[in-house]
Scaffold this active site. Sequence first.
Site, PDB file in Angstrom:
ATOM      1  CB  SER A  45      -0.923   0.011   1.203  1.00 21.15           C
ATOM      2  OG  SER A  45      -0.158   0.084   2.380  1.00 21.15           O
ATOM      3  CB  THR A  87      -9.984  -4.749   4.779  1.00 18.64           C
ATOM      4  OG1 THR A  87     -10.653  -3.943   5.744  1.00 18.64           O
ATOM      5  CG2 THR A  87      -9.772  -3.916   3.518  1.00 18.64           C
ATOM      6  CE  LYS A 125      -6.888  -0.897   4.248  1.00 19.93           C
ATOM      7  NZ  LYS A 125      -6.858   0.204   5.215  1.00 19.93           N
ATOM      8  CB  THR A 140       3.524   4.412   8.041  1.00 17.98           C
ATOM      9  OG1 THR A 140       2.861   4.696   9.276  1.00 17.98           O
ATOM     10  CG2 THR A 140       2.541   3.790   7.088  1.00 17.98           C
TER      11      THR A 140
END
Length: 658
Positions: free
Chosen positions: A312, A368, A371, A486
């Site tokens: 991502s 998920t 999203k 991140t």
Amino acid sequence: MSSLSRVSALCPFMRHAHAKASSDIFSKLSPRVNGSCPFLRNMSTTAFDNVVAKLSPCPAGAAFLKQRFSTSAAANAAAQPKASPAPLPAVDAPMHTAALPGASPVAMSRATAALAEHMEKLRSEGRYRVFFDIERSAGSFPAALNHTPPTVAGAGASSTASDAVSEPLPVTVWCNNDYLGMGQHPVVTEAMHETIRRSGAGAGGTRNISGTTPHHTLLERSLADAHNKEAALVFSSGYVANDTSIATLGKLIPNLHIYSDALNHASLIEGVRHSGAKKFVFRHNDYVHLDQLMRAHDPAAPKLIVFESVYSMDGDIAPIEQICDVAQQHGALTFIDEVHAVGLYGDKGGGVAQQRGLEHRIDIISGTLAKAYGVYGGYLAGSAALVDTVRSFAPGFIFTSSIPPAVAAAAAASVNYLKSSSAERYSQQARAAALKRKLCAANLPVIVSESHIVPLMVGDAALCKAATDMLMAEHRIYAQPINYPTVPRGTERLRLTPSPLHDDTMTDRLVAALLDVWRRLGIPHAHPLAVRPADPAEVPTIDPQAYSRPAVPPHVDPLYDIVTGAYLDAPLATVAATLAPTAPAAATASAAPAAAVSAGAAEMVLDAAALASLKAAVTDAIAAQRTGAEAVTAAAAAAHGQQQQQQQQQQQHASMSV
Ligand SMILES: Cc1ncc(COP(=O)(O)O)c(C=O)c1O
């Protein structure tokens, strides 16, 4: 209000005791009050006196006081509650178990200081996270209202702006993971409204105890079908699905070896850690390294490969086919996280493995619902046996309340809708390509990724935060800064997520705003990771359903991984040696600073000279390795061709012999 009532109102233990006032409650209460109740512990003497006065008439209360304060006059007084109340001594002693004199305050201040130090470091590095209060406007997303007062947003003085009082400002959101805008799709919101009307708000229990509804069951069926798998299982989030299922597999399968991609998401890393299984981290997307690691370790051990489809942060995509080939060779199970791909790729929205026709080669798919599906929750899809095992053993599934029925119904509506409608997927890819082209044309440092994700490189935490503050304050554009941990330090970025609902005007405004911010803050227009074609027209629009093999080998960049410290498990010396067994002396010499890199360290510190010589050494090694990888791919392709030929011959033979 009396002290006791006050305490009772605040303290769950005392409230319970007060309400019941039964004789056995204090025997239950005493161990819990013992040091664990902040209210009783800090009670003033008078308040304490009042409590004693209330407790004393009760035999159990008196016994409790005696037990706790047997050496004090209070205990004597309590033991004879009917006697005229003797003056109680000044009871300053706390009610918790006596600690060593002086130890508690020291321990407490050390703990507080340690926490403060972490927070200070975070702030000083410009990584302190400030949440914007963004209210999305259903029906007109990506328009939203920013409720964050400018002082909070700019100064980073608070971790949340929930005390916001100023007028909300309209903004355009460019960093939301509701990739297709399904969170406001009437099909989805109607399903949610309707289910709330019929069933109310919460599920009211764990899945086992009253928390399974037809909405949960239908959602799981729908997910299994979307992935062409036998079964699916819904969790409270994608994070929980990953963490608890990997941990459970590791605990149930004796001597499981887990092979994990170096850039896996935190939920996968935590799952591997919690599994207690032996783990091996392979270089990001590097199936050759995966194969090497598997060859080097116990061939008989059961194995699980854990990786993602769309990563991502860079937007790159795993070489799923090659990883499946390696898995097949070594008899390994495959676990793919398709969190950033479900709803977006494949003819039923099942993800990249589906788009590439590889779904049948994947044992476990995690996804998920929060999203592209626009709702909330996470899930696994796989064989009935595997899913049933996780259902039966995973603590993160068993011991938590199930998602609300309305959430399950809305998610099912979204999954079903995206199983049959592809228009949103195509439109999103078209918008992503348009944005990438415009950023390239503006000479902004975009990573032209293989997916819908559009990372724009800044390379510095403070600049990244300043850029997003300026975008918000002066251009009414919301793009959250993405900083360490991140992403690795030095690769801080904006992560732009165009959706079918962003139009040309919004895109042009965004690019103009970015150019303004880049100029005023002096942000460089180049970054080592910003790979883009010279001609913007060369940016392709991805077909989310039909996958064509890329002309170039998949993203394998050990050099980048070394520099950014993505090798969490291996000291640099080992990495360099693995990469370049015959590399020049520089590789070994420059690996010396690796001594500073301990196994499991989250980051790597190298001085510039060492880094430069290491880069030079490993560049050669990588080139050699790439050639090797291409040879492996070519050999695999040849073998595949041969195999197909053989199969055709066998089929011909079989049909002739019928
Ligand atoms: C790759 C990946 N896996 C799992 C998750 C967790 O998913 P969820 O947000 O549903 O908890 C995320 C979250 O952003 C993610 O990026």
